[in-house]
Design an enzyme around this catalytic site. Sequence first.
Site, PDB file in Angstrom:
ATOM      1  N   THR A 167       0.658  -1.205   0.212  1.00  0.00           N
ATOM      2  CA  THR A 167      -0.477  -0.206   0.131  1.00  0.00           C
ATOM      3  C   THR A 167       0.760   1.598   0.131  1.00  0.00           C
ATOM      4  OG1 THR A 167      -1.752  -1.454   1.186  1.00  0.00           O
ATOM      5  CG2 THR A 167      -1.410   1.308   0.623  1.00  0.00           C
ATOM      6  N   ASP A 215      10.065  -7.236   4.201  1.00  0.00           N
ATOM      7  CA  ASP A 215       9.338  -6.327   5.436  1.00  0.00           C
ATOM      8  C   ASP A 215       9.268  -8.103   6.762  1.00  0.00           C
ATOM      9  OD1 ASP A 215       7.402  -8.335   3.916  1.00  0.00           O
ATOM     10  OD2 ASP A 215       6.106  -6.887   4.905  1.00  0.00           O
TER      11      ASP A 215
HETATM   12  N1  LIG Z   1      -6.553   5.024  13.427  1.00  0.00           N
HETATM   13  C1  LIG Z   1      -6.336   4.086  12.197  1.00  0.00           C
HETATM   14  N2  LIG Z   1      -7.723   3.776  11.094  1.00  0.00           N
HETATM   15  C2  LIG Z   1      -7.057   3.592   9.944  1.00  0.00           C
HETATM   16  N3  LIG Z   1      -6.255   3.821   9.460  1.00  0.00           N
HETATM   17  C3  LIG Z   1      -4.619   3.833  10.271  1.00  0.00           C
HETATM   18  C4  LIG Z   1      -4.877   4.257  11.863  1.00  0.00           C
HETATM   19  N4  LIG Z   1      -3.891   4.439  12.247  1.00  0.00           N
HETATM   20  C5  LIG Z   1      -3.397   4.680  11.072  1.00  0.00           C
HETATM   21  N5  LIG Z   1      -3.499   4.080   9.939  1.00  0.00           N
HETATM   22  C6  LIG Z   1      -3.493   4.129   8.531  1.00  0.00           C
HETATM   23  O1  LIG Z   1      -2.282   2.509   9.127  1.00  0.00           O
HETATM   24  C7  LIG Z   1      -1.108   2.494   7.878  1.00  0.00           C
HETATM   25  C8  LIG Z   1      -0.054   2.483   8.090  1.00  0.00           C
HETATM   26  O2  LIG Z   1       0.664   1.265   8.541  1.00  0.00           O
HETATM   27  P1  LIG Z   1       1.452   0.482   7.983  1.00  0.00           P
HETATM   28  O3  LIG Z   1       2.629   1.312   7.059  1.00  0.00           O
HETATM   29  O4  LIG Z   1       1.991  -0.027   8.683  1.00  0.00           O
HETATM   30  O5  LIG Z   1       0.760   0.403   6.868  1.00  0.00           O
HETATM   31  P2  LIG Z   1       0.384   0.160   5.153  1.00  0.00           P
HETATM   32  O6  LIG Z   1       1.231   1.359   5.148  1.00  0.00           O
HETATM   33  O7  LIG Z   1      -1.387   0.648   5.092  1.00  0.00           O
HETATM   34  O8  LIG Z   1       0.833  -0.893   4.846  1.00  0.00           O
HETATM   35  P3  LIG Z   1       1.907  -1.763   3.491  1.00  0.00           P
HETATM   36  O9  LIG Z   1       3.165  -1.313   4.179  1.00  0.00           O
HETATM   37  O10 LIG Z   1       1.937  -3.110   3.946  1.00  0.00           O
HETATM   38  O11 LIG Z   1       1.984  -0.698   2.066  1.00  0.00           O
HETATM   39  C9  LIG Z   1      -1.756   3.972   6.847  1.00  0.00           C
HETATM   40  O12 LIG Z   1      -1.867   3.670   5.792  1.00  0.00           O
HETATM   41  C10 LIG Z   1      -2.445   4.978   7.787  1.00  0.00           C
HETATM   42  O13 LIG Z   1      -3.698   4.926   6.959  1.00  0.00           O
HETATM   43  C1  LIG Z   2       2.724 -11.076   3.547  1.00  0.00           C
HETATM   44  C2  LIG Z   2       3.715 -10.275   3.319  1.00  0.00           C
HETATM   45  C3  LIG Z   2       2.351  -9.436   1.196  1.00  0.00           C
HETATM   46  C4  LIG Z   2       3.196  -8.852   4.230  1.00  0.00           C
HETATM   47  O1  LIG Z   2       3.951  -7.220   3.656  1.00  0.00           O
HETATM   48  C5  LIG Z   2       4.996  -9.277   2.017  1.00  0.00           C
HETATM   49  O2  LIG Z   2       5.717  -9.514   3.382  1.00  0.00           O
HETATM   50  C6  LIG Z   2       4.719 -10.301   1.019  1.00  0.00           C
HETATM   51  O3  LIG Z   2       4.563 -10.432  -0.070  1.00  0.00           O
HETATM   52  N1  LIG Z   2       5.625 -12.406   1.519  1.00  0.00           N
HETATM   53  C7  LIG Z   2       6.108 -12.880   0.600  1.00  0.00           C
HETATM   54  C8  LIG Z   2       5.266 -14.473   1.231  1.00  0.00           C
HETATM   55  C9  LIG Z   2       6.222 -14.868   2.376  1.00  0.00           C
HETATM   56  O4  LIG Z   2       6.581 -13.801   3.184  1.00  0.00           O
HETATM   57  O5  LIG Z   2       6.134 -16.243   2.484  1.00  0.00           O
END
Ligand SMILES: Nc1ncnc2c1ncn2[C@@H]1O[C@H](COP(=O)(O)OP(=O)(O)OP(=O)(O)O)[C@@H](O)[C@H]1O
Ligand SMILES: CC(C)(CO)[C@@H](O)C(=O)NCCC(=O)O
Length: 257
Positions: free
Chosen positions: A10, A109
């Site tokens: 994301t 990650d």
């Molecule tokens: N109270 C809340 N309600 C809804 N969303 C929230 C809240 N607090 C934080 N967030 C969301 O959490 C996200 C931050 O999460 P994080 O960076 O861990 O994961 P991500 O960016 O969504 O996912 P990825 O790392 O897989 O791309 C932000 O996108 C933010 O919008």
């Molecule tokens: C599970 C996610 C999507 C979490 O970010 C990432 O770690 C991923 O694409 N993993 C690959 C599969 C695995 O971790 O076994």
Amino acid sequence: MLLAIDCGNTNTVFSIWDGESFIGTWRTSTDWQRTADQYYVWLSTLMKFQKIDVEITDMIISSTVPRVVFNLRVLADRYFHTRPIVVGKPDCLLPVDVRVDTGTAVGPDRLVNTVAGHDLYGGNLIVVDFGTATTFDVVSEDGAYIGGVIAPGVNLSLEALHHAAAALPHVDIAKPQSVIGTNTVACMQSGVFWGYVGLVKEICARIKGERAREMKIISTGGLAPLFQQTEDLFDEFHDDLTMHGLTVIHRYNKENN
Ligand SMILES: Nc1ncnc2c1ncn2[C@@H]1O[C@H](COP(=O)(O)OP(=O)(O)OP(=O)(O)O)[C@@H](O)[C@H]1O
Ligand SMILES: CC(C)(CO)[C@@H](O)C(=O)NCCC(=O)O
Ligand SMILES: [K+]
């Protein structure tokens, strides 16, 4: 100075590490079509705005989206004249073992979170990361990644309800007042919020059971604090665990490569 990039499904986070602390952190949506030139305009504008005038000499990338790595490599080469370390590639050394079935490509990650968890909290850990997916990484006594759990992310679960059912609206996660919802939004929030509390408790209990030992539960990701408010699910919360792990892996590669 080090530019660390954590690219999730994301969001993508850029942080500059001066050797002691992060002096700037910026977030953008993940988009594999974004070019190196676009990244540079965006990043240099934000750096200027915050009066951060430093030379980036090193770059490390963790990307769960393989396609974005190409343009990030171009960014490193064209604008910073450096070759990035890419977690998960054969030439990136890891300070911990990865003990999984052969042929498994563990998400970078999760490897980075394992390294960070081990560096900060030692061994026998469960690292829970609330991102697009919610991942549980099991870290052994000696810091190895020995497997884990992948569950649908909190926002993903709410989106799935909205997409699959015509009468269910788009809803943001929040802690509901009660378990029994008296309107549609409250019902959906209850299902996901309390369902998630149960999911986290059950999975952690079963991991501890399977390992037959006490384990420390570390959480990270934007939504971890929302869950911690209610129940004592985690022993520790670390806001930028993944970024910390990237600095540890970068230092390890500098020292050993
Ligand atoms: N109270 C809340 N309600 C809804 N969303 C929230 C809240 N607090 C934080 N967030 C969301 O959490 C996200 C931050 O999460 P994080 O960076 O861990 O994961 P991500 O960016 O969504 O996912 P990825 O790392 O897989 O791309 C932000 O996108 C933010 O919008
Ligand atoms: C599970 C996610 C999507 C979490 O970010 C990432 O770690 C991923 O694409 N993993 C690959 C599969 C695995 O971790 O076994
Ligand atoms: K993340």
